[in-house]
Each structure stands twice: as structure tokens, then as C-alpha cells.
Design an enzyme around this catalytic site. Structure first.
Site, short mmCIF file in Angstrom:
data_model
loop_
_atom_site.label_atom_id
_atom_site.label_comp_id
_atom_site.label_asym_id
_atom_site.label_seq_id
_atom_site.Cartn_x
_atom_site.Cartn_y
_atom_site.Cartn_z
N GLU A 147 35.45 45.33 29.42
CA GLU A 147 34.49 45.63 30.56
C GLU A 147 33.61 46.83 29.78
O GLU A 147 33.42 47.96 30.71
CB GLU A 147 35.36 46.32 31.85
CG GLU A 147 36.47 45.34 32.49
CD GLU A 147 37.24 45.64 33.55
OE1 GLU A 147 37.34 46.86 33.71
OE2 GLU A 147 37.46 44.77 34.34
N GLU B 147 44.83 48.64 44.50
CA GLU B 147 43.47 48.32 44.43
C GLU B 147 43.26 46.89 45.07
O GLU B 147 42.24 46.86 46.06
CB GLU B 147 42.98 48.10 42.89
CG GLU B 147 41.57 47.59 42.77
CD GLU B 147 41.21 47.37 41.35
OE1 GLU B 147 42.28 47.73 40.27
OE2 GLU B 147 40.20 47.04 41.00
N ASP C 256 44.20 40.00 37.15
CA ASP C 256 43.85 41.41 37.27
C ASP C 256 44.51 41.89 38.37
O ASP C 256 43.82 42.23 39.56
CB ASP C 256 42.59 41.87 37.33
CG ASP C 256 41.90 43.15 37.31
OD1 ASP C 256 42.86 44.08 37.15
OD2 ASP C 256 40.99 43.68 37.65
O1 GCW Z 1 41.14 46.22 38.00
C1 GCW Z 1 40.13 46.69 37.16
C2 GCW Z 1 39.67 47.66 37.90
C3 GCW Z 1 39.02 48.80 36.96
C4 GCW Z 1 39.93 49.24 35.98
C5 GCW Z 1 40.19 48.26 35.14
C6 GCW Z 1 41.18 48.19 34.07
C7 GCW Z 1 40.12 51.43 34.82
O2 GCW Z 1 38.54 47.29 38.64
O3 GCW Z 1 38.60 49.74 37.96
O4 GCW Z 1 39.29 50.07 35.35
O5 GCW Z 1 40.83 46.85 35.92
O6 GCW Z 1 42.31 47.93 34.20
O7 GCW Z 1 40.98 48.92 32.89
#
Ligand code: GCW
Length: 607
Positions: free
Chosen positions: A234, A341, A313
């Protein structure tokens, strides 16, 4: 409530060893019970607590083992569980970690419990008394590593610098009596902030910089657990920039921390986050395997690969990541997420242990050495924003110690420790908590499809919000069908699993319903095992999910929560009702508009 140890008086700040903490906690929690502590260095974190004929106890254990033994005895006694004459225990996982996503400016990425407990205004800023309280909370359920800063290291990693280290060392001192070691997230390109022109892991000056840095850091905090790294993920920098693989990157850091007994926890959340939705070949869930499986056996012995529990995720339902099953010659940690989240922002009730139990059932006994979870903690008075979200921290710790921990027993123990209701009310609360995950699942994205959530913020429905975006999270619903075929005839994701798992999921006629749309592309008219059509099943789940939320709200209102929990809980369940209604109607309307299928039961679907 300040979680489950609220009944105990504040800890004095003079206690500097786990056995001193153990003795003090025992004298407060079990006054009148004679307990002898006996430290046996070889026993490390394990313990044996034995009751004598006269009712007194003897706890033998390693340096931190005695503390864990004391907490086990205290929690069992206070929760009214039957206490056997001998309690003997050792943790299944070596590192039982909490990963905080706290930023130096005091904000918390995906935090729903207020600001950071550790940072404010670009600096470490914490309340020592709260740190002690947090230490005892974590230690009481056996957690032993706390990574205090965000894996997205947005700010130059000050923790590695001289003037911050002093304060970080004081923080480490506060946690040490609880057997908790700190860990820091580091930025792979950090050397470039210090005059080194590259972060190439094979470059000598880079290697030397990390060595010197590790020496400095461990000099300040000799028992630091290690570094946590999010690389090539990311937008974070990583070895790929230099044409190196992740073993090159992780092993370089591992070499720097090895002399100090440190580990490198290396996250495997690596995928193409700039995908073109027109690209039909790339299938995001395949990414972790593609990046890591071929490197099995190539990592240094002090590297742990930390793998998210599912291939996407932290969705409400995902299969267990194939990496957790496949890398037999690599140290692995499974990563969970306590922060809600995608699971309701600590507004909606979502008790995670039923989900975790499903994951643990599938984990082979010896593949995994450590467990990590993204923290749900913050500066709110009750630590977890929603007072009932504390059950997730408590049960996470219990499972990280003993993966055979049963959901109902652990949730009941937490409920008793926290509220001390009558047995009938405790039972109501436990039933409600245990059903909350399935209820949330019913009113959100259906049958394993995931991602129908509002982009970025991740609360509330937006069925096509991610459809043409670059994150690789598509459902491809058209007027006839929905989903992506991930079997051998499709993207081939399922081929990453051992044969018995492939067989379980490859045929839509026998694939378990709740993952059906994760693995298959199916027409709305597809007949489910119980004879319903797919679209009817989706409607039914969404109507039920909302009705069950209404019942949950009624039940919650009838329970005698003390103030201020009561007010917070009642306010949030109203928000949850609103959310569940939005989800129900938007998802049902979405599918109705596409498919034209009427609800067989004639309920209202808005057109
Ligand atoms: O779930 C996603 C989140 C990000 C997060 C990323 C990760 C810390 O939206 O906010 O970043 O995963 O796990 O690195």
C-alpha cells in the site's frame, strides 16, 4: 467499565518485577488466601498452581510464569469458575502481540476508542498510571508484546532517534513488570532519512546503518522484542524498489537485530493496490501466496512472517489464508484485527471469538509460532470505545495463550468479571455477544462476497463503492450473476490450498453457503442446498439480520449495565439499528434492481 480488572485497586508504581506484581495482585484480589510464589527460571512463561489441603496455594513458574499463574488463579476465582486443585499451563504461541496503529500526532489509524494511549503532538505522551493498568490488562490474559506505533510509519520513525529513545525506554520500564516487551514499527526506507542514498537491503552502507541503529535502540531498551515491518505494501517502500525479494529485505534487518535477541516481524500484506478493474487476470487474494510461498525456508531464524488471517483484508468472512497452511519451513504469525474496521467501528456489536474459532479449527497444530492482533485500544476511559468490545481483547489473549479456549467459556468469564450480573442476565449477555458476529454478517455483504462497504471510511453500505476502484476488490454483479470464479477453471486461487480444502470448496453444489460467493460466480437463480434461490437467500439474510438486531437491542435495554456503560451501549445500539436498516435496504434494493427478482415473502424492498 475500565475492562475486566476494574474491581482491583490501582497498582503502586514501585513494583518492578513480575513476581512483585503477582504478589500484590493476589493480596488485593484474594485477601485471606495464602499464596506462595516460587520462581523456577527454567519454566519461563509456564506455571503450575497447586492447592494444598489447608486451602493455601503454591504457584511455581518462570520469571513471568508466576505472574500468569497468579492472574489465572485470580481470574478463575473472581469469575466464579470452578477452580481445580492444580492448574498447569504453558502458552501455545511464543509472541502474543498487540499491534497498535498509533501515529506520532496522536491519531490512531482505524482507531475507534479515542486518541492514542502513547502519542500526542508528535511525541510520546502517556499517563504512567494508565500504562500500568494496561500492562496488567494485557498480562492478565497472557499477552507479551506491544508494538506501539503504526505499521504505516508516516512520520520519520522518531522512536529510533536518541531523544525519543529515552522516553520509550521509560515506557518499556513501565511494561516490564508485566512481562510485556515493546516492539517498534520501522520504515524500510529509514536510512534514506539519514543521509544514505538508498535503502537497498544488499547495500553495505544500508546494512551498516541498520546495525548501528539496532545497537543504539537495544542499548536503550535491552529487551525490545523487535521491529515490525510493512514493506512494498500500500505504497510503503520496500525491497522491490531495488529488485530484491522479501527474504533479502527481512534477512538484512534480522542480521542487525540478531545480536540483541530481537526478531523481525515482516507483514505479508503485499498486493497490487493500483489494479485496473479492467484487468481480468489479477485476483487480489492470490497475491500473498505469489509473493511469499516460493521463499519458504529462505528466511532467517529470527524472522517471523505475519500473515493476515484471510487473503483479502479483515472482511466479515474470508477463508483462512493459504499461506498459513503452506509455508512449513518459515516462522509464521497469524494476524487478527481487534479494531472493528470492517466490522462496525466499535459501534455495532461484533464479538470476534466465533470467527476466530473457525480459523483456529483450520490452523495446523505446529505451523504457527506467534499471534498478532491490531489493537482496539485508545484513550477513551473504557479503552475500547464500546464497553462490550473489551470482550474481544480479553478473548484474543485467552486464545493466543491456549488455542483450545472455547468461545462460550471465555465470553462467560469476561461477562462475569466485568459486570457480575445474575446468572440469568449473564446468560442473556453471553448469548447476545456470541450471536453478534453472525447478525452483523447477515445484514452486510452476503455469503463471503465482502467489500460492499463505504470506501475508505469502511462503515455502512455502498455495494459498488469499490467496483471500479484500484484495490482489486470486485464483485462484478450484473443482471444475471455475481462473484468471481476462484476455482481451477477461474482465477485458480483455490489451487493454492491442499487438496482436501480444494475439494471442500470447488463445487458450488457442496461449497459451504457462507463462502459461496467468495469462491464462485453464480446466477441469482442458483439453487442453494436448502432449495432457496441465491437471491432469495440474500433477501432472507438481510431481513433476518435487521430483525435480529432489533431483538438484540431489546435484550440489551433489559440488562442492568452500570453507568456510564449503559448510556454508551444504548446510544450505540441505536446507531447500529440505523446502520443495519441502511444495509438491509440498500443491499436488497441493489440485488432487486439488478435481478428483478421479487421477494417470495412479499416484504418491502424499495425500488
Ligand atoms: O485494512 C487495511 C487498512 C489500512 C491498514 C492496512 C494494513 C495500517 O484499511 O488502514 O494500514 O490494512 O493492514 O496495513
Amino acid at each position: 467499565m475500565k475492562a475486566w480488572l476494574h474491581a482491583l485497586p490501582d497498582l503502586p508504581d514501585s513494583l518492578s518485577t513480575p513476581s512483585a506484581v503477582a504478589a500484590w495482585e493476589l493480596s488485593c484480589a484474594l485477601p485471606g488466601t495464602v499464596v506462595t510464589l516460587n520462581t523456577v527460571p527454567d519454566m519461563a512463561e509456564s506455571y503450575r498452581a497447586e492447592r494444598s489441603a489447608d486451602g493455601s496455594w503454591n504457584i511455581s513458574g518462570g520469571k513471568t510464569g508466576v505472574l500468569y499463574g497468579a492472574y489465572a488463579l485470580i481470574l478463575k476465582s473472581l469469575s466464579g469458575e470452578s477452580v481445580p486443585d492444580v492448574i498447569e499451563s504453558a502458552p501455545k504461541y511464543r509472541l502474543r502481540m498487540i499491534n497498535c496503529w498509533d501515529n506520532a500526532d496522536g491519531s490512531v489509524e482505524r482507531g475507534y476508542s479515542g486518541r492514542s494511549l502513547f502519542f500526542e503532538g508528535g511525541r510520546l505522551d502517556y499517563d504512567p498510571a494508565r500504562m500500568r493498568e494496561l500492562g496488567r490488562l494485557l498480562a492478565s490474559v497472557g499477552l507479551n508484546v506491544l508494538c506501539i506505533n503504526n505499521v504505516n510509519v508516516h512520520f520519520p520513525c522518531q522512536l529510533l532517534l536518541e531523544d525519543y529513545l529515552e522516553q520509550a525506554a521509560q515506557l518499556a520500564d513501565l511494561f516490564r513488570p508485566f512481562g510485556i516487551r515493546l516492539m517498534f514499527s520501522v520504515d524500510f526506507s529509514q536510512p534514506m532519512r539519514h543521509g544514505i542514498p538508498t535503502a537497498d537491503p544488499l547495500d553495505e552502507s544500508v546494512r551498516a546503518w541498520w546495525k548501528e541503529t539496532a545497537d543504539r535502540v537495544w542499548q536503550a531498551i535491552p529487551d525490545l522484542a523487535g521491529f515490525l515491518v510493512k514493506a512494498d505494501s500500500e505504497g510503503r517502500p520496500g525491497p522491490f524498489t531495488y529488485g530484491r525479494n522479501h527474504a533479502d529485505g527481512a534477512n538484512m534487518l534480522a542480521e542487525a537485530v540478531r545480536p540483541h535477541g530481537g526478531v523481525i516481524v515482516w507483514r505479508c500484506f503485499v498486493y497490487n493496490c493500483r489494479q485496473d478493474w479492467r484487468d481480468l487476470k489479477t485476483d487480489r487474494p492470490k497475491a500473498a501466496w505469489e509473493h511469499y510461498a516460493f521463499l519458504d525456508g529462505a528466511f532467517a531464524e529470527n524472522v517471523i512472517l505475519q500473515v493476515k488471517h484471510g487473503p483479502f483484508d479483515f472482511q466479515v468472512r474470508e477463508p483462512l489464508s493459504p499461506l498459513l497452511l503452506g509455508m512449513k519451513h518459515t516462522n509464521l504469525a497469524m494476524e487478527l484485527q481487534l479494531a472493528q474496521e470492517y466490522t462496525g467501528h466499535q459501534i455495532d456489536l461484533y464479538t470476534m471469538i466465533p470467527m476466530w474459532r473457525e480459523l483456529y479449527e483450520e490452523l495446523p497444530a505446529d505451523n504457527i509460532m506467534s499471534i498478532a492482533a491490531v489493537s482496539n485500544l485508545g484513550r477513551d476511559e473504557n479503552y475500547t470505545g464500546h464497553p462490550l468490545a473489551a470482550v474481544n481483547l480479553y478473548t484474543y489473549g485467552r486464545l493466543a495463550w491456549d488455542p483450545d479456549t472455547k468461545a462460550e467459556g471465555a465470553v462467560t468469564a469476561w461477562a462475569r468479571l466485568t459486570y457480575g450480573f445474575t446468572p440469568e442476565d449473564t446468560e442473556k449477555l453471553v448469548t447476545l455477544l456470541l450471536s453478534s458476529r453472525r447478525i452483523y454478517e447477515k445484514y452486510t455483504a452476503p455469503l463471503g462476497i465482502g467489500w460492499m462497504i463505504t470506501p475508505h471510511d469502511h462503515y455502512g453500505p455502498n455495494p459498488s463503492g469499490y467496483e471500479y476502484d484500484l484495490w482489486g476488490t470486485y464483485h462484478k454483479a450484473d443482471r444475471n450473476a455475481i462473484g468471481i470464479d476462484r476455482t481451477a477453471g477461474g482465477t485458480g486461487y483455490l489451487d493454492q490450498y491442499p487438496p482436501e480444502i480444494r475439494r471442500k470448496y470447488e463445487n458450488p453444489a457442496t461449497c459451504p453457503d457462507l463462502l459461496l460467493l467468495f469462491y464462485h460466480r453464480l446466477p441469482y437463480s442458483f439453487r442453494m442446498k436448502d432449495g432457496r434461490t441465491l437471491v432469495q437467500r440474500i433477501y432472507d439474510d438481510h431481513f433476518e439480520g435487521y430483525e435480529e438486531t432489533e431483538r438484540m437491542a431489546e435484550m440489551l435495554k433489559s440488562l442492568p449495565f452500570p453507568s456510564p456503560d449503559r448510556e454508551i451501549i444504548l446510544q450505540r445500539i441505536d446507531m447500529q439499528l440505523h446502520n443495519a436498516r441502511e444495509w438491509r435496504d440498500i443491499i436488497n434494493t441493489f440485488f432487486h434492481r439488478l435481478s428483478g427478482a421479487e421477494d417470495e415473502k412479499g416484504r418491502t424492498i424499495y425500488l
